[in-house]
Design a protein around this motif. Structure first.
Motif, short mmCIF file in Angstrom:
data_model
loop_
_atom_site.label_atom_id
_atom_site.label_comp_id
_atom_site.label_asym_id
_atom_site.label_seq_id
_atom_site.Cartn_x
_atom_site.Cartn_y
_atom_site.Cartn_z
N ALA A 277 0.70 -1.08 0.13
CA ALA A 277 -0.01 0.00 0.13
C ALA A 277 1.05 1.10 0.12
O ALA A 277 1.53 1.44 1.04
N ALA A 278 1.03 2.07 -1.20
CA ALA A 278 1.73 3.17 -1.21
C ALA A 278 0.76 4.15 -0.98
O ALA A 278 -0.06 4.71 -1.61
N GLU A 279 0.98 4.98 0.26
CA GLU A 279 -0.03 6.04 0.75
C GLU A 279 0.75 7.36 0.76
O GLU A 279 1.93 7.36 1.01
N SER A 280 -0.15 8.37 0.85
CA SER A 280 0.69 9.64 1.18
C SER A 280 0.44 9.93 2.35
O SER A 280 0.97 11.09 3.01
N SER A 281 -0.48 9.63 3.23
CA SER A 281 -0.73 9.94 4.57
C SER A 281 -1.69 8.57 5.18
O SER A 281 -2.05 7.83 4.40
N ASP A 282 -1.58 8.70 6.49
CA ASP A 282 -2.27 7.54 7.29
C ASP A 282 -2.00 5.93 6.79
O ASP A 282 -2.94 5.40 6.64
N VAL A 283 -0.62 5.75 6.54
CA VAL A 283 -0.15 4.54 6.12
C VAL A 283 -0.92 3.35 6.74
O VAL A 283 -1.37 2.44 6.21
N ALA A 284 -0.90 3.55 8.22
CA ALA A 284 -1.38 2.18 8.81
C ALA A 284 -2.86 2.00 8.81
O ALA A 284 -3.32 0.80 8.54
N ARG A 285 -3.97 3.16 8.79
CA ARG A 285 -5.11 3.12 8.29
C ARG A 285 -5.54 2.31 7.28
O ARG A 285 -6.25 1.39 7.23
N VAL B 254 2.09 -4.37 3.52
CA VAL B 254 3.17 -3.69 3.64
C VAL B 254 2.75 -2.40 3.14
O VAL B 254 2.71 -2.12 2.20
N GLY B 255 2.99 -1.42 4.13
CA GLY B 255 2.52 -0.18 3.88
C GLY B 255 3.86 0.96 3.50
O GLY B 255 4.66 0.41 4.35
N ASN B 256 3.81 1.74 2.85
CA ASN B 256 5.02 2.87 2.61
C ASN B 256 4.35 3.94 2.26
O ASN B 256 3.06 4.25 1.62
N ARG B 257 5.06 5.06 2.52
CA ARG B 257 4.86 6.43 1.94
C ARG B 257 5.13 6.52 0.73
O ARG B 257 6.43 6.43 0.17
N GLY B 258 4.32 6.57 -0.53
CA GLY B 258 4.50 6.67 -2.01
C GLY B 258 5.37 7.74 -2.37
O GLY B 258 6.63 7.25 -2.80
N PRO B 259 5.39 9.05 -2.02
CA PRO B 259 6.56 9.76 -2.25
C PRO B 259 7.94 9.75 -1.53
O PRO B 259 8.90 10.08 -2.08
N LEU C 11 8.91 0.62 5.86
CA LEU C 11 7.83 -0.36 5.74
C LEU C 11 7.18 -0.52 7.14
O LEU C 11 7.68 -0.40 7.96
N LEU C 12 5.74 -0.61 6.81
CA LEU C 12 4.82 -1.04 8.02
C LEU C 12 4.31 -2.21 7.53
O LEU C 12 3.38 -2.15 6.79
N LEU C 13 4.50 -3.30 8.36
CA LEU C 13 3.80 -4.49 8.12
C LEU C 13 2.41 -4.71 8.95
O LEU C 13 2.62 -4.48 10.23
N VAL C 14 1.49 -4.99 8.15
CA VAL C 14 -0.01 -5.06 8.86
C VAL C 14 -0.63 -6.36 8.76
O VAL C 14 -0.67 -6.78 7.54
#
Ligand code: C5P
Length: 407
Positions: A332-340, A355-360, A370-373
């Motif tokens: 999940a490449a997100e620009s905010s609220d990666v965990a949610r 696996v969450g990360n911040r796109g930019p 990385l954030l493993l959820v």
């Protein structure tokens, strides 16, 4: 080469035997040292005809050993001392003659003597053959290679291609960077031995007309790092890559695609026979409903064109929905609220790990966080709000996946 120091703390005895590929051994020494290894060079007399010991001494920052009669060792037993603190002996280039000597246990000069005298269980022997294609193909060489492997040796290569003699075929020594990668992989724990891993990486490109399209800023680096880490861990890896210009990791089968539909069509037939599927690709959510066969022209006075968009197939959801899906990992490449967002995606895609990360903060870069959820909770890699090199992260992720598929 990165500054990861993948061979930090490793002591390598690098043996050179006679062959024109000795010129590559200089670069190899440099690569190994740059990767953090200490390198002790040992050369046969034949190798000294091809490259000077001074060059290798300068690059390894250590005196080179060339003779079993070398009196520099206090006990005068260089052939014993050389391998006692070595993590591996790498013979590059390994000539046909030297391999023949090894399998007969001959020990009439320092390098073969040191190979015979090495602690066989704690000091592995790796051989990078280099010879003319006829010499390589000769039944005697093939017999010797098979015996060297049966005796516990590991062959690195050879590659096929142009040879110094002007002929073309199998027998070229691997390049220095390839040998360094092989050695790094050799030392990685084989957490995924025998497993089949399927990885998607990079962006997709959705054509508008023959010269324009919709794509995104994904570089493919994270997915390529995961493919490499899985191969290093002993898995059979297939990498389905969108349009990127990255080197295929050694030992990985690569399938190049352009659009999301092509990626879907490449992935689905392979997914059912895979143990693990890692969907790293930044797949375009939509594509133009119909691509124009000709370039759309900008005509004076006409308004900007508009497009109908069609939703692309969700590759990850399709694989996760198979009757017997592989262990699926989504990104999940997100620009905010990666965990949610990552937790939402876990449910939406019905996969065991996101696996969450911040796109930019990841696109195009060599490092990431990385954030493993999963259903149990969350875990940061590398943790503590830090960032790490993508290959280092990929190895940690591979270890996490290996742990989950075992339990
Ligand atoms: O685009 P989205 O945020 O839904 O992507 C989350 C995960 O789903 C990623 O692992 C991505 O590779 C995968 N995906 C996919 N096919 C799509 C869209 C996303 O496999 N069409």
């Amino acid at each position: 080469m990165s500054d990861r120091q993948d061979l930090a703390g490793r002591h390598i005895v690098l043996g050179l035997t006679g062959g024109i590929a000795c010129y590559k051994a200089a670069e190899l020494t440099r690569e190994l040292v740059k990767a953090g290894a200490t390198v002790q060079v040992v050369m046969t007399e034949a190798a000294e005809h091809f490259i000077g010991a001074v060059t290798l001494q300068a690059l390894s920052n250590r005196p080179v050993f060339t003779s079993q009669w070398d009196a520099r060792e206090a006990n005068n037993m260089a052939h014993i001392n050389l391998t006692r603190d070595a993590d591996a002996v790498l013979i590059a280039p390994a000539s046909a003659d030297f391999i023949a000597k090894l399998v007969h246990g001959r020990a009439d000069e320092l390098l073969s003597l040191a190979c015979l005298a090495r602690p066989i269980t704690s000091c592995p022997l790796l051989l990078a053959p280099a010879m003319n294609r006829e010499m390589w193909a000769h039944p005697a060489t093939q017999r010797n290679v098979a015996q060297a492997i049966a005796d516990g040796g590991h062959m690195l290569g050879p590659a096929a291609g142009d040879q110094a003699c002007g002929e073309t075929g199998a027998g070229r020594m691997l390049e220095a960077a390839e040998l360094c990668d092989e050695l790094i992989a050799f030392f990685q724990p084989k957490l995924l031995a025998g497993r089949r891993v399927l990885v998607t990486a990079g962006p997709t490109y959705e054509a508008i007309d023959p010269v324009r399209g919709i794509t995104n800023l994904s570089s493919g680096k994270m997915g390529f790092a995961i493919a490499r880490a899985a191969a290093e861990a002993g898995a059979r890896v297939t990498l389905v890559a969108g349009p990127v210009s990255l080197r295929t990791p050694r030992g990985v089968t690569r399938i190049d695609v352009r659009s999301a539909v092509q990626m879907h069509d490449a992935v689905l037939p392979l997914a059912a026979s895979s143990d693990i599927f890692v969907a790293t690709a930044a797949v375009a959510d939509w594509r133009p409903s119909s691509a124009s066969a000709q370039k759309i022209k900008k005509l004076a006075g006409s308004s900007a064109p508009s497009f109908e968009l069609t939703e692309n197939p969700d590759i990850l959801a399709a694989v996760a929905g198979l009757a017997k899906p592989p262990f699926c990992v989504g990104f999940a490449a997100e620009s905010s609220d990666v965990a949610r967002h990552a937790r939402e995606k876990l449910k939406l895609k019905n996969v065991p790990l996101i696996v969450g990360n911040r796109g930019p903060a990841t696109f195009g870069l060599d490092d990431n966080a990385l954030l493993l959820v999963d259903a149990q909770g969350e875990r940061e890699l590398p943790g503590g709000g830090r960032r790490a090199d993508k290959l280092a992260l990929a190895r940690q992720l591979v270890a996490e996946i290996a742990r989950r598929i075992k339990s």
